[in-house]
Design an enzyme around this catalytic site. Structure first.
Site, short mmCIF file in Angstrom:
data_model
loop_
_atom_site.label_atom_id
_atom_site.label_comp_id
_atom_site.label_asym_id
_atom_site.label_seq_id
_atom_site.Cartn_x
_atom_site.Cartn_y
_atom_site.Cartn_z
N ASP A 1 -59.20 -32.54 24.54
CA ASP A 1 -58.95 -31.11 24.40
C ASP A 1 -58.67 -30.51 25.93
O ASP A 1 -59.79 -30.50 26.76
CB ASP A 1 -59.65 -30.36 23.77
CG ASP A 1 -59.13 -28.76 23.32
OD1 ASP A 1 -57.88 -28.61 23.70
OD2 ASP A 1 -59.91 -28.03 22.63
N ASP B 1 -51.87 -29.46 23.81
CA ASP B 1 -52.98 -29.89 24.96
C ASP B 1 -54.18 -30.28 23.99
O ASP B 1 -55.22 -30.51 24.53
CB ASP B 1 -53.49 -28.38 25.46
CG ASP B 1 -53.93 -27.48 24.54
OD1 ASP B 1 -53.56 -27.24 23.46
OD2 ASP B 1 -55.12 -26.89 24.81
N GLU B 2 -53.93 -30.86 22.97
CA GLU B 2 -54.87 -31.48 21.98
C GLU B 2 -54.61 -32.69 21.19
O GLU B 2 -53.26 -32.47 20.79
CB GLU B 2 -55.39 -30.11 21.15
CG GLU B 2 -56.81 -30.61 20.35
CD GLU B 2 -57.33 -29.45 19.61
OE1 GLU B 2 -58.30 -29.70 18.78
OE2 GLU B 2 -56.58 -28.52 19.37
#
Length: 394
Positions: free
Chosen positions: A12, A106-107
């Site tokens: 993350d 983003d994860e």
């Protein structure tokens, strides 16, 4: 023989949008940065860790964020830039495993079980991922490692920012038991309040609770699921190449829209955005949905099928405009505070659509030229004339 435990990594990026802004503009480093819509009804997308000290959080109205942090740097989101950085991050993931489940830009979850044959340990893989992201993007990623998705995600969350943590099976109770029940995956606000009413406030208390209390608060089926997770059991696989369920774009207006031509112009603008995103992913949509919100918070949804699955802006707009006009005519005093469009029912594009009813070639060429110019010079560099009506009301 017993099955070997899985090796799962959760990655993350830390305050992703805000971190990208601080990376690109050194004057923002060390300052509270809030990436948000800047209109009267804007909402915070991401707050830097400096801004979070003031109580600013994602999904908070921008007006509230300004009250909490009046001296913060407020920045409009740059989605094209975030997608560029995300592509670099996901390239790093692909170097250690093909088993990647992207949750957002983003994860992601990575199943690196098979990769352990090439690397010394799950920590070695996690360290490689973290350092490669730092080297190639200049950004920090928090990395959590465990034998399942629940614990890997918990590990990254507990170690943020710039985290790196592995939770082993024998450590589960030490990490889980002190946490509030609201930290558990699948426990939302309603379930959390129900558990509080029966005296259960921590995950440890949940694990030790009798079945009667749990079932009273959650119902029999949900209680069994939650109890398994609270014990650290999670058999969910990492789902690779998960089909994208929908692509959407919406806008909240500072001043309510009262005129149909202006609403149509905004509808066209959202159709351009979702069409471009579908084309970039090589996806043909079958269904167009529109989201229409009257003040204060009455939301209407309408959807219809495209004549032929596709991603051309004119075809998407034709359906969306028809849905908008039908809704508009059904209301004696129509006014909108939010308008949105989304696409769903995707097929992957394998070859050009050969259909006598498909859009003319000229229209598809227009979309391609627009996509290339906007990719090179920034979103909105080239737009249809019908969208220009929206510029004065941003």
């Amino acid at each position: 023989m017993p099955t070997a435990p899985r090796a799962i990594i959760h990655v993350d990026m830390d305050a992703f949008y805000a971190s990208v802004e601080q990376l690109d503009d050194p004057s923002l480093r060390g300052r509270p940065v809030i990436v948000a819509g800047l209109g009267r009804r804007g909402v915070v997308s991401t707050a830097s860790y400096e801004a979070r000290r003031y109580g600013v959080r994602s999904a908070m109205p921008t007006a509230e964020a300004r009250r909490l942090c009046p001296d913060g740097a407020y920045v409009v989101p740059r989605h094209t830039r975030y997608q560029e950085v995300s592509a670099v991050v996901f390239d790093v993931f692909g170097e250690v495993t093909p088993q990647i489940e992207g949750l957002s830009l983003d994860e992601a979850f990575l199943d690196v079980t098979a990769s352990l044959k090439l690397f010394a340990s799950v920590e070695a893989i996690g360290r490689r991922v973290k350092e490669a992201i730092r080297e190639r993007t200049g950004l920090n990623a928090s990395v959590g490692m465990a034998t399942n998705k629940l614990l890997a995600k918990l590990a990254s969350e507990l170690s943020k920012p710039d985290g790196f943590l592995r939770i082993d099976r024998h450590e589960i109770r030490g990490y889980l038991d002190p946490l509030p029940v609201g930290k558990m995956w699948t426990i939302g606000k309603v379930a959390e309040e129900a558990l509080h009413r029966v005296g259960i406030r921590t995950i440890g208390e949940l694990v030790r609770a009798d079945n009667w209390r749990l079932e009273k608060a959650l119902g029999e089926r949900h209680a069994r699921q939650i109890l398994a997770l609270a014990r650290g059991d999670d058999e969910r696989p990492v789902v690779t190449d998960a089909a994208e369920m929908s692509i959407g774009s919406e806008w909240t207006f500072d001043i309510d829209l009262l005129e149909l031509p202006i609403a149509e112009a905004w509808m066209l603008r959202q159709c351009e955005r979702v069409g471009a995103r579908a084309r970039a992913r090589g996806l043909d949509a079958r269904t167009v949905s529109v989201k229409l919100r009257e003040p204060p918070f009455v939301t209407h949804s309408r959807q219809a099928k495209l004549p032929v699955a596709g991603n051309g802006t004119p075809e998407i707009y034709a359906v969306a405009r028809r849905l908008l006009r039908t809704w508009w005519e059904q209301h004696p005093r129509p006014r909108l505070r939010l308008l949105g469009v989304s696409l769903s029912g995707f097929d992957t594009v394998e070859m050009p659509q050969q259909d006598m009813f498909a859009a003319p070639v000229e229209k598809k060429k227009t979309d391609g030229v627009q996509d290339r110019i906007n990719e090179k010079f920034g979103a909105g560099a080239l737009t249809r004339a019908g969208v220009l009506k929206t510029r004065s009301s941003e």
